[in-house]
Scaffold this active site. Structure first.
Site, PDB file in Angstrom:
ATOM      1  N   LYS A 127      36.957  43.468 -16.234  1.00 55.55           N
ATOM      2  CA  LYS A 127      35.763  43.580 -15.379  1.00 55.55           C
ATOM      3  C   LYS A 127      34.853  44.624 -16.010  1.00 55.55           C
ATOM      4  O   LYS A 127      35.329  45.524 -16.701  1.00 55.55           O
ATOM      5  CB  LYS A 127      36.171  44.043 -13.973  1.00 55.55           C
ATOM      6  CG  LYS A 127      35.148  43.731 -12.916  1.00 55.55           C
ATOM      7  CD  LYS A 127      35.318  42.315 -12.408  1.00 55.55           C
ATOM      8  CE  LYS A 127      34.242  41.924 -11.446  1.00 55.55           C
ATOM      9  NZ  LYS A 127      34.533  40.607 -10.835  1.00 55.55           N
ATOM     10  N   ASP A 167      28.825  38.736 -11.374  1.00 55.20           N
ATOM     11  CA  ASP A 167      29.458  39.268 -10.153  1.00 55.20           C
ATOM     12  C   ASP A 167      28.286  39.810  -9.325  1.00 55.20           C
ATOM     13  O   ASP A 167      27.140  39.352  -9.522  1.00 55.20           O
ATOM     14  CB  ASP A 167      30.488  40.355 -10.501  1.00 55.20           C
ATOM     15  CG  ASP A 167      31.388  40.720  -9.315  1.00 55.20           C
ATOM     16  OD1 ASP A 167      32.317  39.952  -9.008  1.00 55.20           O
ATOM     17  OD2 ASP A 167      31.150  41.758  -8.669  1.00 55.20           O
TER      18      ASP A 167
END
Ligand code: NDP
Ligand code: 2IT
Length: 452
Positions: A127, A167
């Site tokens: 991430k 995201d």
């Protein structure tokens, strides 16, 4: 020797920052789930799998200098947490939001390892992102920021190395600017990012995938538990971004009635069902408030976050059959969970990552509310990202129908796999533990097979 969770967390706190609350919350939940598996498999202890799996491969932290519309140089922090690549290239989204820090990205990257394993596709976990806030920036500022961000990031990624995606705060516009910068710097036209526009290598259904996938997953889990399907049922959805929008859209396809949505400023309730066309037109501009909706739809109610009752999100007071929290982490607490239960809610499906606090999850599990944890329920997004990588590698573009069918299959398989694990380990309806065990075993067995 049996797994000592407290000691493992304490050791982790020594090497990480002790204020990493979201990360430790996520690690604790996984370790509690897998403890019986660890205690019964000496091979995992021999290979020190627990310590290896909770320690990220690397955390890359960098400066992003960019020029704003007033010709002033601005500085933000950029990150990429490459947690684990046992099952495939590092894979996971980029988040641009002022709250982004190493703790949040470490928790998201850690969760991503198990989510990606559940898809059954060859993906590792990662991430990244920045504390940059795209909400109050012009298009040109966003473009300049993305270009500067990629100047640093491009050194660490590649189609077979690490493949970021979107995201919170990163949609197809940002992915386009990031991809353009990567291409310019490397001369490589490769599947290094997913969530691209169809025009330059994106996949059909990727924008819809997380929301659609969460609903496919919900329907299958309801079926496996011999519960009624979503048709004609009142559903609550939070958020009004990518995941929330396409959750609402798929709920309408199934003739369910999604009556709510939210953003960081407030909550919207329309008892007739959210007008999706109106919602999309308002949220085309991230700066717009949901309050605008009530100008057109007079019967709808908007509650500003300032008017929420203490320690409570007013969205979760509304009576419903199903709830889909699709905004952000820890947005649904114990009090909210009790409100959902007393108002007759039967199923909660996490569209966002870790939107329910551990105490809220306990309320669901103790009261027989069917609960679909994020790492299983929202895996549709990353699954279609993997399908985008396949299409890019083969220089192909698959039809809408083909990708949607594959997505449905993957989400059904995840429901069935965790249902099977729950049965095998006598976990009842505890799909939190079942998802953690299923994902963990895939990664742990591969780690053992690959050696140190
Ligand atoms: P978007 O940026 O498209 O939308 C995020 C939504 O959540 C917005 O409505 C935003 O409101 C709201 N939100 C953000 N922070 C807060 C907060 N602190 N309090 C209340 N509302 C908030 O992001 P996505 O829809 O892509 O992501 C939503 C969730 O889904 C995240 O948890 C993400 O990690 C997860 N997810 C996303 C996937 C994807 O493919 N995009 C895949 C799997 C999971 P506002 O506009 O006012 O900030
Ligand atoms: O949390 C997630 O799974 C995502 N943001 C999507 C990641 C991806 O690589 O598509």
């Amino acid at each position: 020797m049996s797994l000592n969770i407290k000691q493992t967390i304490q050791e982790l706190k020594k090497s990480n920052c002790s204020t990493d609350t979201n990360f430790f919350q996520a690690v604790t939940e996984v370790l509690e789930s897998i403890k019986p598996i660890i205690d019964n498999n000496k091979i995992y202890e021999a290979h020190n799998i627990v310590k290896r799996i909770v320690t990220p491969d690397r955390v890359i932290k960098f400066k992003v200098a960019w020029v704003d519309d007033n010709n002033k140089v601005q500085i933000n922090r950029g990150y990429r947490v490459q947690f684990d690549n046992t099952l495939g290239p590092y894979k996971g989204g980029l988040r641009f939001h002022p709250t982004v820090n190493e703790d949040i990205l470490s928790f998201l990257a850690f969760e991503q390892i198990f989510k990606n394993a559940l898809t059954g596709l060859p993906l590792g976990g990662a991430k990244g992102g920045s504390d940059f806030d795209p909400k109050d920036k012009s298009d040109m500022e966003i473009m300049r920021f993305c270009k500067s961000f990629m100047v640093e990031l491009h050194r660490y990624i590649g189609a077979r190395v690490d493949v970021p995606a979107g995201d919170i705060g990163v949609g197809s516009k940002e992915i386009g600017y990031l991809y353009g910068a990567y291409k310019n710097m490397t001369s490589l036209y490769e599947g290094v990012l997913t969530g691209k526009q169809i025009l330059f290598g994106g996949s059909h259904i990727r924008p819809e995938a997380t929301g659609y996938g969460a609903v496919y997953f919900a329907e299958k889990l309801l079926e496996l538990n011999k519960m009624p399907q979503l048709k004609n049922k009142i559903c609550l959805v939070s958020g009004s971004g990518n995941v929330a929008t396409y959750t609402i859209q798929k709920l309408y396809h199934l003739k369910a009635i999604p009556v709510s949505c939210s953003d960081s400023r407030g909550v919207l309730y329309d008892k007739d069902g959210i007008d999706l066309k109106l919602l999309k037109s308002i949220k085309q501009d991230r700066k717009n408030s949901l309050k605008l909706y009530t100008k057109t739809k007079k019967a709808a109610t908007y509650i500003d976050i300032k008017d929420f009752e203490e320690n409570q999100n007013n969205l979760w007071d509304i009576a419903c059959f199903a709830a889909f929290p699709c905004a952000t982490q820890n947005e649904l607490n114990e009090k909210d969970a009790k409100n959902l239960f007393s108002n007759g809610c039967k199923v909660v499906i996490e569209g966002a990552n870790m939107p329910c606090t551990p105490q809220a999850v306990d309320v669901f599990l103790n009261n027989d509310i069917l609960f679909g944890p994020a790492k299983a329920a929202n895996a549709g997004g990353v699954a279609v990202s993997a399908l985008e990588m396949s299409q890019n590698a083969a220089m192909q573009s698959w039809s809408i129908n083909k990708v949607d069918k594959k997505l449905q299959n993957i989400m059904c398989n995840i429901s069935q796999d965790i249902h099977q694990t729950a049965k095998l380990h006598q976990l009842g309806k505890n799909y939190v533990k079942a998802a953690n065990i299923t994902g963990f075993k895939k990664v742990a067995d591969a780690m053992v097979a690959l050696g140190v």
